[in-house]
Design a protein around this motif. Structure first.
Motif, PDB file in Angstrom:
ATOM      1  N   MET A  52       0.971  -0.784   0.250  1.00 21.50           N
ATOM      2  CA  MET A  52       0.030  -0.118  -0.346  1.00 21.50           C
ATOM      3  C   MET A  52       0.995   1.144  -0.418  1.00 21.50           C
ATOM      4  O   MET A  52       1.756   1.158   0.256  1.00 21.50           O
ATOM      5  N   ILE A  53       0.172   2.143  -0.723  1.00 14.37           N
ATOM      6  CA  ILE A  53       1.092   3.485  -0.159  1.00 14.37           C
ATOM      7  C   ILE A  53       0.439   4.409   0.740  1.00 14.37           C
ATOM      8  O   ILE A  53      -1.002   4.612   1.210  1.00 14.37           O
ATOM      9  N   ILE A  54       1.285   4.957   1.407  1.00 13.92           N
ATOM     10  CA  ILE A  54       0.979   5.580   2.717  1.00 13.92           C
ATOM     11  C   ILE A  54       0.743   6.751   2.863  1.00 13.92           C
ATOM     12  O   ILE A  54       2.067   7.208   3.551  1.00 13.92           O
ATOM     13  N   ILE A  79      -9.283   1.710  -3.587  1.00 16.25           N
ATOM     14  CA  ILE A  79     -10.612   1.712  -5.099  1.00 16.25           C
ATOM     15  C   ILE A  79     -10.007   0.068  -5.744  1.00 16.25           C
ATOM     16  O   ILE A  79     -10.697  -0.849  -6.372  1.00 16.25           O
ATOM     17  N   LYS A  80      -8.705   0.828  -6.573  1.00  9.48           N
ATOM     18  CA  LYS A  80      -7.856  -0.009  -7.069  1.00  9.48           C
ATOM     19  C   LYS A  80      -7.893  -1.499  -6.928  1.00  9.48           C
ATOM     20  O   LYS A  80      -8.024  -2.665  -7.124  1.00  9.48           O
ATOM     21  N   LYS A  81      -7.341  -1.851  -5.467  1.00 12.06           N
ATOM     22  CA  LYS A  81      -7.046  -3.361  -5.144  1.00 12.06           C
ATOM     23  C   LYS A  81      -8.018  -3.712  -5.314  1.00 12.06           C
ATOM     24  O   LYS A  81      -8.559  -4.292  -4.933  1.00 12.06           O
ATOM     25  N   ALA A  82      -9.688  -3.173  -4.308  1.00 10.92           N
ATOM     26  CA  ALA A  82     -10.590  -3.004  -4.170  1.00 10.92           C
ATOM     27  C   ALA A  82     -11.119  -4.881  -5.345  1.00 10.92           C
ATOM     28  O   ALA A  82     -12.771  -5.769  -5.804  1.00 10.92           O
ATOM     29  N   ILE A  83     -10.853  -3.187  -7.405  1.00 14.21           N
ATOM     30  CA  ILE A  83     -11.721  -4.300  -8.003  1.00 14.21           C
ATOM     31  C   ILE A  83     -10.570  -4.863  -9.105  1.00 14.21           C
ATOM     32  O   ILE A  83     -10.664  -5.190 -10.073  1.00 14.21           O
ATOM     33  N   ASP A  88       0.136  -0.125  -8.663  1.00 14.51           N
ATOM     34  CA  ASP A  88       1.738   0.120  -8.372  1.00 14.51           C
ATOM     35  C   ASP A  88       1.448   2.152  -8.800  1.00 14.51           C
ATOM     36  O   ASP A  88       0.413   2.257  -8.910  1.00 14.51           O
ATOM     37  N   LYS A  89       2.413   3.033  -9.391  1.00 14.48           N
ATOM     38  CA  LYS A  89       2.131   3.850  -9.620  1.00 14.48           C
ATOM     39  C   LYS A  89       1.183   3.671 -10.823  1.00 14.48           C
ATOM     40  O   LYS A  89       0.248   4.481 -10.584  1.00 14.48           O
ATOM     41  N   ILE A 114     -14.755   0.260   2.588  1.00 12.43           N
ATOM     42  CA  ILE A 114     -13.050   0.819   2.454  1.00 12.43           C
ATOM     43  C   ILE A 114     -13.375   2.276   3.438  1.00 12.43           C
ATOM     44  O   ILE A 114     -12.541   3.133   3.234  1.00 12.43           O
ATOM     45  N   ALA A 115     -14.672   2.827   2.927  1.00 12.64           N
ATOM     46  CA  ALA A 115     -15.029   4.029   4.221  1.00 12.64           C
ATOM     47  C   ALA A 115     -15.131   3.985   5.326  1.00 12.64           C
ATOM     48  O   ALA A 115     -14.584   4.318   6.265  1.00 12.64           O
TER      49      ALA A 115
END
Length: 147
Positions: A52-54, A79-83, A88-89, A114-115
């Motif tokens: 993840m990007i933190i 969101i990208k992870k969920a779908i 990555d960048k 996610i919320a």
């Protein structure tokens, strides 16, 4: 007497992968903060969130010490992870024309999850409103929100 803050630095760094290379090194170096101490401490705190990007807010003080606060990952990354898009960048960053093309679908239940994750950083009081914020972010990325 309280320390006097001299710098407030905001960065987004992959969890557990902070190195003295850019962007961390130059950002901390120009304020004369200890780069290696930050990298070690950040990597220890975020090793369980690998991939993840933190976002992190670093406060540098006059005596060259620092403190930092880690935030939750950006909504777009979650969101990208969920779908199932690449997190990555650049690759798989979303739709080029979000109003016309769709890159995936996300359910309202996933938006609510996610919320819940981002509740501390969202500008709302309840999870329902937070889910609407996440759904709006998804639509602006070209992700269709379904029931």
């Amino acid at each position: 007497m309280a320390k006097k803050a001299t710098a407030m630095i905001k960065l987004q760094i992959p969890a557990g992968k902070a190195t003295p290379a850019p962007p961390v090194g130059p950002a901390l170096g120009q304020h004369s903060l200890n780069i290696m101490a930050f990298c070690k401490e950040f990597n220890d705190r975020t090793k369980d969130q690998a991939g993840m990007i933190i976002p992190v807010v670093i406060t540098g003080y006059q005596d060259k010490s620092f403190t930092f606060v880690t935030k939750t990952p950006p909504a777009s990354i979650l969101i990208k992870k969920a779908i199932g898009l690449k997190t990555d960048k650049k690759p798989g960053a979303g739709a080029k024309n979000p109003g016309k093309e769709k890159v995936g679908q996300i359910t309202k239940k996933q938006c609510e999850e996610i919320a819940k994750t981002k509740m501390a950083d969202l500008n709302c009081y309840d999870e329902k409103t937070g889910a609407q914020i996440i759904a709006g972010t998804a639509r602006s990325m070209g992700v269709e929100v379904v029931d």
